[in-house]
Design an enzyme around this catalytic site. Structure first.
Site, PDB file in Angstrom:
ATOM      1  N   TYR A   1      -1.941  -0.623  10.676  1.00 57.56           N
ATOM      2  CA  TYR A   1      -2.210  -1.248   9.374  1.00 57.56           C
ATOM      3  C   TYR A   1      -1.022  -1.051   8.433  1.00 57.56           C
ATOM      4  O   TYR A   1      -0.502  -2.005   7.845  1.00 57.56           O
ATOM      5  CB  TYR A   1      -3.491  -0.661   8.749  1.00 57.56           C
ATOM      6  CG  TYR A   1      -3.604  -0.998   7.270  1.00 57.56           C
ATOM      7  CD1 TYR A   1      -3.883  -2.299   6.867  1.00 57.56           C
ATOM      8  CD2 TYR A   1      -3.388  -0.033   6.288  1.00 57.56           C
ATOM      9  CE1 TYR A   1      -3.943  -2.625   5.510  1.00 57.56           C
ATOM     10  CE2 TYR A   1      -3.451  -0.343   4.949  1.00 57.56           C
ATOM     11  CZ  TYR A   1      -3.736  -1.638   4.557  1.00 57.56           C
ATOM     12  OH  TYR A   1      -3.781  -1.962   3.224  1.00 57.56           O
TER      13      TYR A   1
ATOM     14  N   LYS B   1       1.936  -3.742   6.765  1.00 54.83           N
ATOM     15  CA  LYS B   1       2.353  -3.869   5.349  1.00 54.83           C
ATOM     16  C   LYS B   1       3.863  -3.674   5.232  1.00 54.83           C
ATOM     17  O   LYS B   1       4.538  -4.383   4.481  1.00 54.83           O
ATOM     18  CB  LYS B   1       1.624  -2.836   4.486  1.00 54.83           C
ATOM     19  CG  LYS B   1       0.134  -3.080   4.348  1.00 54.83           C
ATOM     20  CD  LYS B   1      -0.151  -4.305   3.502  1.00 54.83           C
ATOM     21  CE  LYS B   1      -1.631  -4.594   3.394  1.00 54.83           C
ATOM     22  NZ  LYS B   1      -1.940  -5.864   2.732  1.00 54.83           N
TER      23      LYS B   1
ATOM     24  N   SER C   1       0.842  -1.196   0.000  1.00 46.55           N
ATOM     25  CA  SER C   1       0.000   0.000   0.000  1.00 46.55           C
ATOM     26  C   SER C   1       0.874   1.241   0.000  1.00 46.55           C
ATOM     27  O   SER C   1       1.968   1.243   0.579  1.00 46.55           O
ATOM     28  CB  SER C   1      -0.864  -0.024   1.269  1.00 46.55           C
ATOM     29  OG  SER C   1      -1.490   1.221   1.462  1.00 46.55           O
TER      30      SER C   1
HETATM   31  P1  NAD Z   1     -11.114  -6.994   1.239  1.00 41.66           P
HETATM   32  O1  NAD Z   1     -11.306  -6.953   2.708  1.00 41.66           O
HETATM   33  O2  NAD Z   1     -12.284  -6.743   0.361  1.00 41.66           O
HETATM   34  O3  NAD Z   1     -10.481  -8.397   0.815  1.00 41.66           O
HETATM   35  C1  NAD Z   1      -9.627  -9.126   1.668  1.00 41.66           C
HETATM   36  C2  NAD Z   1     -10.086 -10.572   1.622  1.00 41.66           C
HETATM   37  O4  NAD Z   1      -9.209 -11.345   2.440  1.00 41.66           O
HETATM   38  C3  NAD Z   1     -11.503 -10.756   2.161  1.00 41.66           C
HETATM   39  O5  NAD Z   1     -12.218 -11.586   1.285  1.00 41.66           O
HETATM   40  C4  NAD Z   1     -11.292 -11.439   3.518  1.00 41.66           C
HETATM   41  O6  NAD Z   1     -12.373 -12.282   3.854  1.00 41.66           O
HETATM   42  C5  NAD Z   1      -9.999 -12.197   3.264  1.00 41.66           C
HETATM   43  N1  NAD Z   1      -9.193 -12.465   4.470  1.00 41.66           N
HETATM   44  C6  NAD Z   1      -8.794 -11.567   5.409  1.00 41.66           C
HETATM   45  N2  NAD Z   1      -8.048 -12.195   6.340  1.00 41.66           N
HETATM   46  C7  NAD Z   1      -7.966 -13.495   5.973  1.00 41.66           C
HETATM   47  C8  NAD Z   1      -7.341 -14.645   6.526  1.00 41.66           C
HETATM   48  N3  NAD Z   1      -6.641 -14.576   7.665  1.00 41.66           N
HETATM   49  N4  NAD Z   1      -7.456 -15.825   5.890  1.00 41.66           N
HETATM   50  C9  NAD Z   1      -8.160 -15.916   4.734  1.00 41.66           C
HETATM   51  N5  NAD Z   1      -8.791 -14.868   4.159  1.00 41.66           N
HETATM   52  C10 NAD Z   1      -8.688 -13.675   4.779  1.00 41.66           C
HETATM   53  O7  NAD Z   1      -9.916  -5.990   0.892  1.00 41.66           O
HETATM   54  P2  NAD Z   1      -9.437  -5.449  -0.519  1.00 41.66           P
HETATM   55  O8  NAD Z   1      -9.822  -4.031  -0.628  1.00 41.66           O
HETATM   56  O9  NAD Z   1      -9.821  -6.399  -1.586  1.00 41.66           O
HETATM   57  O10 NAD Z   1      -7.873  -5.475  -0.283  1.00 41.66           O
HETATM   58  C11 NAD Z   1      -7.080  -6.581  -0.676  1.00 41.66           C
HETATM   59  C12 NAD Z   1      -5.660  -6.362  -0.209  1.00 41.66           C
HETATM   60  O11 NAD Z   1      -5.167  -5.144  -0.768  1.00 41.66           O
HETATM   61  C13 NAD Z   1      -5.511  -6.208   1.298  1.00 41.66           C
HETATM   62  O12 NAD Z   1      -4.332  -6.865   1.692  1.00 41.66           O
HETATM   63  C14 NAD Z   1      -5.382  -4.719   1.502  1.00 41.66           C
HETATM   64  O13 NAD Z   1      -4.633  -4.400   2.656  1.00 41.66           O
HETATM   65  C15 NAD Z   1      -4.647  -4.312   0.246  1.00 41.66           C
HETATM   66  N6  NAD Z   1      -4.880  -2.915  -0.109  1.00 41.66           N
HETATM   67  C16 NAD Z   1      -6.158  -2.470  -0.277  1.00 41.66           C
HETATM   68  C17 NAD Z   1      -6.406  -1.136  -0.576  1.00 41.66           C
HETATM   69  C18 NAD Z   1      -7.810  -0.615  -0.715  1.00 41.66           C
HETATM   70  O14 NAD Z   1      -7.988   0.601  -0.620  1.00 41.66           O
HETATM   71  N7  NAD Z   1      -8.811  -1.456  -0.936  1.00 41.66           N
HETATM   72  C19 NAD Z   1      -5.322  -0.257  -0.750  1.00 41.66           C
HETATM   73  C20 NAD Z   1      -4.025  -0.752  -0.584  1.00 41.66           C
HETATM   74  C21 NAD Z   1      -3.821  -2.089  -0.268  1.00 41.66           C
HETATM   75  C1  WQD Z   2      -9.669   9.814   0.647  1.00 37.20           C
HETATM   76  C2  WQD Z   2      -9.867  11.308   0.850  1.00 37.20           C
HETATM   77  C3  WQD Z   2     -10.167  11.941   3.150  1.00 37.20           C
HETATM   78  C4  WQD Z   2     -13.984   9.885   3.719  1.00 37.20           C
HETATM   79  C5  WQD Z   2      -7.118   4.789   2.791  1.00 37.20           C
HETATM   80  C6  WQD Z   2      -6.043   4.095   3.571  1.00 37.20           C
HETATM   81  C7  WQD Z   2      -4.954   3.623   2.654  1.00 37.20           C
HETATM   82  C8  WQD Z   2      -5.497   2.781   1.514  1.00 37.20           C
HETATM   83  C9  WQD Z   2      -6.640   3.462   0.823  1.00 37.20           C
HETATM   84  C10 WQD Z   2      -5.306   0.473   2.104  1.00 37.20           C
HETATM   85  C11 WQD Z   2      -9.098  11.861   2.053  1.00 37.20           C
HETATM   86  C12 WQD Z   2     -11.414  12.222   2.348  1.00 37.20           C
HETATM   87  C13 WQD Z   2     -12.815  10.377   3.167  1.00 37.20           C
HETATM   88  C14 WQD Z   2     -15.031  10.785   4.074  1.00 37.20           C
HETATM   89  C15 WQD Z   2     -13.656  12.596   3.274  1.00 37.20           C
HETATM   90  N1  WQD Z   2      -5.989   1.529   1.942  1.00 37.20           N
HETATM   91  N2  WQD Z   2     -12.661  11.716   2.948  1.00 37.20           N
HETATM   92  N3  WQD Z   2     -14.820  12.117   3.815  1.00 37.20           N
HETATM   93  O1  WQD Z   2      -7.387   7.779   3.630  1.00 37.20           O
HETATM   94  O2  WQD Z   2      -6.519   8.203   1.284  1.00 37.20           O
HETATM   95  O3  WQD Z   2      -6.549   5.921   2.161  1.00 37.20           O
HETATM   96  O4  WQD Z   2      -7.615   3.885   1.784  1.00 37.20           O
HETATM   97  O5  WQD Z   2      -4.128   0.301   2.006  1.00 37.20           O
HETATM   98  O6  WQD Z   2      -4.084   2.884   3.460  1.00 37.20           O
HETATM   99  O7  WQD Z   2      -5.518   5.010   4.526  1.00 37.20           O
HETATM  100  O8  WQD Z   2      -8.679   6.994   1.602  1.00 37.20           O
HETATM  101  O9  WQD Z   2     -11.021   7.063   0.877  1.00 37.20           O
HETATM  102  O10 WQD Z   2     -10.513   7.205   3.343  1.00 37.20           O
HETATM  103  O11 WQD Z   2      -9.938   9.135   1.882  1.00 37.20           O
HETATM  104  O12 WQD Z   2     -13.543  13.811   3.084  1.00 37.20           O
HETATM  105  O13 WQD Z   2     -16.074  10.406   4.569  1.00 37.20           O
HETATM  106  O14 WQD Z   2     -11.242  11.532   1.126  1.00 37.20           O
HETATM  107  O15 WQD Z   2      -9.940  12.932   4.088  1.00 37.20           O
HETATM  108  O16 WQD Z   2      -8.677  13.148   1.701  1.00 37.20           O
HETATM  109  P1  WQD Z   2      -7.246   7.338   2.253  1.00 37.20           P
HETATM  110  P2  WQD Z   2     -10.118   7.531   1.945  1.00 37.20           P
END
Ligand code: NAD
Ligand code: WQD
Length: 362
Positions: A151, A155, A127
């Protein structure tokens, strides 16, 4: 040539389900392991409805050693895409042990099972959060890391572990070459690891059949906007309009989830290329390389969907940065990947998912 088989951990989740569609449509066999802690089996039924193909499902926790050992014994896995993890920043501050246990320990169990099965190709969901409070706005991969919440630190720890595993492989390989009776009947493989640092994934598959299905009240901007637009929530709070940005609201690099998962397909291909020929662990940013503000997102959403978003300006949210976005040049140069979809596409596709599935997968 035989089809490659990819193990997708967390394959029922938001990004994982889109990855399953893309992998199946590209011609891979897909095996999913998911404990459904943050997803529902319905997402995988939708993957089948879109592609006509089904992943093989193991309903298990990646921390369950026996379940993983059975999986690797039953399936011939070529590479793993590791999405399984918990991802809510605020929750990670309240429950750090849960996050380190699930994300870090879970990854250790997975890596041990992979090593035992001699499966050493891995794409890991990292991330942009690992960059922490960088002093610049455009993040390149060689910036120093400094995650600022549990979190993000989970990572960053996993990235460190993976770099160590890859480095150790080189030492172990050298000693294997000297005493090559350690694994007499099979080739000792080297770890090939890609760390993909996602910026802000939004949007949904263009079919409107799979998308993000958050539990309870969403924390992230787009899921919140979707629920305000559909009438489930009354009003969006815009967290701060006094940032040093062009309109005062926070700026992020939003990326369409389908572009994001295509980056994983490119990364799988790169594992077979020169960069990884002698084993390697490399990080790549997956982002568009430009930022949009919260007000840009609201205004564009209203324009492309015709739906008004009721919002108010509220104080800043703790831990938020004013502005950051990716430098995606390395992914272009070495993975031959770049985003193809624009903000209109992201918002139209997200709204199609929301309007077709007002209660998510329920
Ligand atoms: P999500 O929660 O929709 O998907 C994660 C999946 O993993 C879910 O289906 C959950 O049931 C499963 N899971 C969690 N822990 C588990 C375990 N111990 N054993 C088996 N299954 C398990 O999340 P997502 O948005 O699809 O994100 C996927 C990956 O990408 C995550 O690792 C997240 O940290 C990373 N990521 C997501 C974002 C984002 O904004 N969505 C941004 C950066 C990184
Ligand atoms: C985006 C913008 C808020 C909600 C997060 C995690 C990051 C990654 C992606 C996993 C910001 C603003 C938000 C609301 C708002 N996930 N906002 N009102 O914080 O950039 O990133 O998700 O790895 O680790 O931190 O994403 O969608 O929460 O916010 O004004 O109700 O929207 O302040 O500027 P963020 P977000």
């Amino acid at each position: 040539m035989n089809k490659k088989t990819i193990l997708v951990t967390g394959g029922a989740g938001y990004i994982g389900s889109h990855a399953c569609v893309e992998l199946l449509q590209t011609g891979f066999n897909v095996v999913v392991v998911d404990n459904f802690s943050n997803s529902k089996p319905e997402s995988l039924r939708r993957v089948h409805a879109i592609t006509g193909l089904s992943p093989t499902l193991y309903q298990a926790d990646i921390r369950d050693k026996q379940a993983l050992s059975d999986l690797f014994a039953n399936e011939t896995i070529d590479a793993v895409i590791h999405f399984a993890g918990l991802k809510a920043v605020g929750e990670s501050c309240q429950q750090p042990l849960t996050y380190y246990n699930n994300n870090v320990y879970g990854t250790l169990v997975l890596l041990e099972a992979m090593e035992a099965a001699n499966v050493k190709q891995l794409i890991f969901s990292s991330s942009a959060t690992v960059y922490g409070e960088a002093t610049c706005q455009q993040y390149a991969e060689d910036l120093s890391l400094g995650a600022i919440n549990p979190y993000g630190r989970s990572k960053q720890m996993i990235e460190d572990i993976l770099r160590d595993v890859s480095a150790a492989d080189k030492i172990n390989h050298a000693s294997f070459m000297r005493t090559n009776d350690l694994l007499p009947h099979r080739q000792l493989r080297k770890w090939k690891i890609v760390l993909l640092r996602y910026f802000n994934p939004i949007g949904a598959h263009e079919s409107g059949m799979i998308g993000e299905d958050p539990n309870g009240i969403p924390n992230n901007l787009l899921p919140y906007i979707l629920q305000v637009a559909s009438g489930k929530l009354a009003q969006l709070s815009v967290w701060g309009d006094d940032y040093p940005t062009r309109d005062g609201t926070g700026i992020r690099d939003y990326i369409h989830v389908v572009d994001l998962v295509k980056g994983h397909i490119k990364a799988l291909a790169a594992l077979d290329g020169e960069q990884f020929a002698t084993g390697n662990c490399k990080a790549y940013n997956l982002g568009a390389g430009m930022g949009y503000s919260v007000l840009d997102i609201i205004n564009t959403f209203e324009k492309v969907t015709g739906r008004a978003i009721n919002y108010k300006i509220a104080p800043r949210r703790a831990g938020d940065l004013a502005e950051y976005f990716a430098n995606p040049a390395l992914a272009l140069a070495e993975l031959n990947w770049h985003t193809e979809k624009n903000l209109d596409d992201m918002l139209i596709d997200a709204w199609r998912w929301q309007s077709n599935n007002p209660e998510g997968y329920e």
